[in-house]
Design an enzyme around this catalytic site. Structure first.
Site, PDB file in Angstrom:
ATOM      1  N   THR A 183      57.316  67.224  55.030  1.00  0.00           N
ATOM      2  CA  THR A 183      56.091  66.418  54.930  1.00  0.00           C
ATOM      3  C   THR A 183      54.893  67.354  54.929  1.00  0.00           C
ATOM      4  O   THR A 183      54.643  68.059  55.908  1.00  0.00           O
ATOM      5  CB  THR A 183      56.004  65.429  56.099  1.00  0.00           C
ATOM      6  OG1 THR A 183      57.184  64.622  56.109  1.00  0.00           O
ATOM      7  CG2 THR A 183      54.792  64.531  55.955  1.00  0.00           C
ATOM      8  N   LYS A 237      55.108  59.627  51.831  1.00  0.00           N
ATOM      9  CA  LYS A 237      55.599  59.724  53.204  1.00  0.00           C
ATOM     10  C   LYS A 237      54.487  59.488  54.223  1.00  0.00           C
ATOM     11  O   LYS A 237      54.646  58.722  55.182  1.00  0.00           O
ATOM     12  CB  LYS A 237      56.244  61.094  53.438  1.00  0.00           C
ATOM     13  CG  LYS A 237      56.703  61.362  54.878  1.00  0.00           C
ATOM     14  CD  LYS A 237      57.800  60.395  55.303  1.00  0.00           C
ATOM     15  CE  LYS A 237      58.178  60.546  56.773  1.00  0.00           C
ATOM     16  NZ  LYS A 237      58.852  61.778  57.097  1.00  0.00           N
ATOM     17  N   LEU A 297      57.041  44.682  65.464  1.00  0.00           N
ATOM     18  CA  LEU A 297      56.032  43.856  66.120  1.00  0.00           C
ATOM     19  C   LEU A 297      56.400  43.613  67.582  1.00  0.00           C
ATOM     20  O   LEU A 297      56.090  42.570  68.140  1.00  0.00           O
ATOM     21  CB  LEU A 297      55.876  42.510  65.392  1.00  0.00           C
ATOM     22  CG  LEU A 297      55.104  42.539  64.074  1.00  0.00           C
ATOM     23  CD1 LEU A 297      54.995  41.137  63.496  1.00  0.00           C
ATOM     24  CD2 LEU A 297      53.705  43.132  64.258  1.00  0.00           C
ATOM     25  N   CYS A 306      57.258  63.073  64.227  1.00  0.00           N
ATOM     26  CA  CYS A 306      56.726  62.747  62.898  1.00  0.00           C
ATOM     27  C   CYS A 306      55.460  61.903  62.929  1.00  0.00           C
ATOM     28  O   CYS A 306      54.395  62.362  62.520  1.00  0.00           O
ATOM     29  CB  CYS A 306      57.801  62.030  62.075  1.00  0.00           C
ATOM     30  SG  CYS A 306      59.163  63.103  61.599  1.00  0.00           S
ATOM     31  N   LYS A 312      62.652  57.383  71.265  1.00  0.00           N
ATOM     32  CA  LYS A 312      63.302  56.189  70.743  1.00  0.00           C
ATOM     33  C   LYS A 312      64.787  56.280  71.087  1.00  0.00           C
ATOM     34  O   LYS A 312      65.285  57.359  71.436  1.00  0.00           O
ATOM     35  CB  LYS A 312      63.103  56.070  69.230  1.00  0.00           C
ATOM     36  CG  LYS A 312      63.763  57.168  68.425  1.00  0.00           C
ATOM     37  CD  LYS A 312      63.613  56.942  66.923  1.00  0.00           C
ATOM     38  CE  LYS A 312      64.480  55.800  66.454  1.00  0.00           C
ATOM     39  NZ  LYS A 312      64.454  55.628  64.983  1.00  0.00           N
TER      40      LYS A 312
END
Length: 447
Positions: A129, A215, A261, A271, A335
């Site tokens: 990226t 991206k 949501l 990232c 995560k």
């Protein structure tokens, strides 16, 4: 003759891409400049936790019994240049120290090291990226410094991997985007991705700037959606509303959708945060900074969530200092299904409470070693039950399945006080309440 593929950089992106290319049937050579990483990969061991990746790697690494032998690793640029037809650049682009801008030094170094060894027609494909405009500059560098001259072409093929689903996302991508300047480049990339395209993955052909923007645009949109629902959580707390019901109601609108949501302590990882900051910095360099000023507020909302969780914890402990209070933190990674603790909101909250005098004990199914390296002064436990033992409050900060399946009654027997704060709005509130817990979730003050 079948294409031969190389992958430069064997971290999270590169190791996954190399193994996936071998799975698709190509002869693959991976290169890295870190000897320990190469040694590990040659043994069929991955440098990070990613579901399914080690099994995929071991199926193809040369020298492992029963493997196809299609995947090898090297530290020799000359060997790499001679071997490959298509060279994927998968190195890291971190945030510059003390700045928002992207650090391009690893990409620049990779291209500079590869160029002298491109003696015949070759395609170099950037997957890292990068700031928009980088591909133009790198293409010019290749044409000038590679012995093959203009036959050493560049293309840009951004990655869209989700940690925890990287193998699936590489073998069965939801889209393939290629920024190219010639029919030859497009033809080669169609050959590389023939299998997923045949399975139905869309193949989008663009120019360089568009491919680079895809991206960062996708990440910015995702960050905006996450921060939007967190802003709504703040309003719900101020008004007595329920952000979970609010999210359910607006999610039925198919223009909005239900994904991402779930209000909570915000996004992190290697990232999203650094990519939106680099996007803002690049817009400023291009004189288009006003187009992305909204991202400053997105970033601000996201970072504010961490402080809000600390203050919510303080409230539940009576509003005083954290001194003498034992706090159990369930989750260390940014995560679930990953061992990545880079810019982890969970560890940030744990660290803030620790610095304010709380006795913090952390448990995570996969991120313990990385968390210890980053925050060695925190306490760590070998299980959720041990983390909760003697705690005055329990914070649920990473939505691992293991945590959703915990027995609240069993944990209640171990805790000093039955108080739980769900920083991810992922636990079954009623099940915890039935077990005698005082349950609080962000954006649901009365729940």
């Amino acid at each position: 003759m079948a294409l031969k593929i190389t992958v430069i950089g064997t971290g999270y992106l590169g190791a996954t891409h190399a193994a996936a290319m071998a799975e698709l049937g190509f002869e693959v050579m991976g290169l890295d400049v870190v000897p320990e990483k190469i040694d590990k990969l040659r043994r069929g061991e991955v440098p990070m936790y990613e579901p399914g990746l080690e099994e995929l790697l071991r199926r193809h690494v040369a020298g492992i019994e029963g493997s196809t032998g299609r995947l090898r690793f090297t530290m020799d640029w000359a060997e790499l240049g001679e071997f490959g037809d298509v060279h994927f650049v998968c190195v890291n682009t971190p945030q510059r120290h003390g700045e928002y801008a992207c650090d391009m030094s690893y990409v620049d170094s990779a291209i500079a090291s590869l160029a002298p060894h491109l003696k015949g027609p070759a395609l170099v494909v950037g997957k890292s990226t990068v700031p928009v405009g980088s591909a133009d500059r790198l293409a010019a560098y290749l044409a000038e410094h590679a012995p093959a001259g203009a036959d050493a072409e560049l293309a840009w093929n951004p990655e869209f991997l989700r940690e925890g689903f990287a193998v699936q996302d590489t073998l069965h991508p939801d889209r393939i985007v290629v920024g190219v300047r010639s029919e030859r480049s497009e033809k080669l990339l169609r050959e590389v991705y023939a299998t997923p395209v045949e399975e139905g993955s869309p193949f989008v052909v663009t120019d360089f700037p568009t491919a680079e923007l895809v991206k960062t645009s996708a990440n910015s949109f995702l960050a905006t959606k996450i921060s939007f629902i967190n802003a709504m959580a703040e309003l719900c707390e101020a008004t007595g509303g329920d952000v979970a019901k609010l999210a359910e109601a607006i999610g039925y609108d198919d223009r909005i959708g239900r994904k991402f949501l779930r209000a909570g302590i915000g996004f992190g990882g290697g990232c999203l945060p650094k990519d939106i900051r680099a996007f803002m910095a690049r817009a400023g360099e291009l004189g288009a900074d006003q187009a992305l000023t909204f991202l400053r507020e997105i970033d601000s909302i996201n970072m504010r969530q961490r402080g809000r969780m600390v203050e919510l914890t303080r409230q539940e402990l009576g509003g005083g200092p954290f001194l003498g209070k034992r706090v159990a933190v369930l989750g260390a990674t940014f995560k679930p299904d990953s061992d990545d603790v880079r810019d982890s909101p969970a560890l940030n909250v744990a660290g803030q409470i620790h610095l304010q005098g709380g006795q913090v004990t952390v448990y995570d199914p996969k991120g313990m070693d990385n968390a210890r390296s980053l925050f060695p002064t925190l306490g760590y436990a070998d299980s959720a039950l041990e983390a909760v033992r003697g705690a005055h409050v329990v914070l649920h900060l990473t939505e691992w399945r293991e945590f959703r399946e915990l027995d609240p009654a069993e944990l209640g027997e171990a805790a000093a006080e039955r108080v739980v704060l769900d920083g991810r709005n992922a636990l079954d509130a009623e099940a915890w309440r039935r077990a005698g817990w005082r349950f609080r979730a962000m954006g649901r003050p009365g729940a």
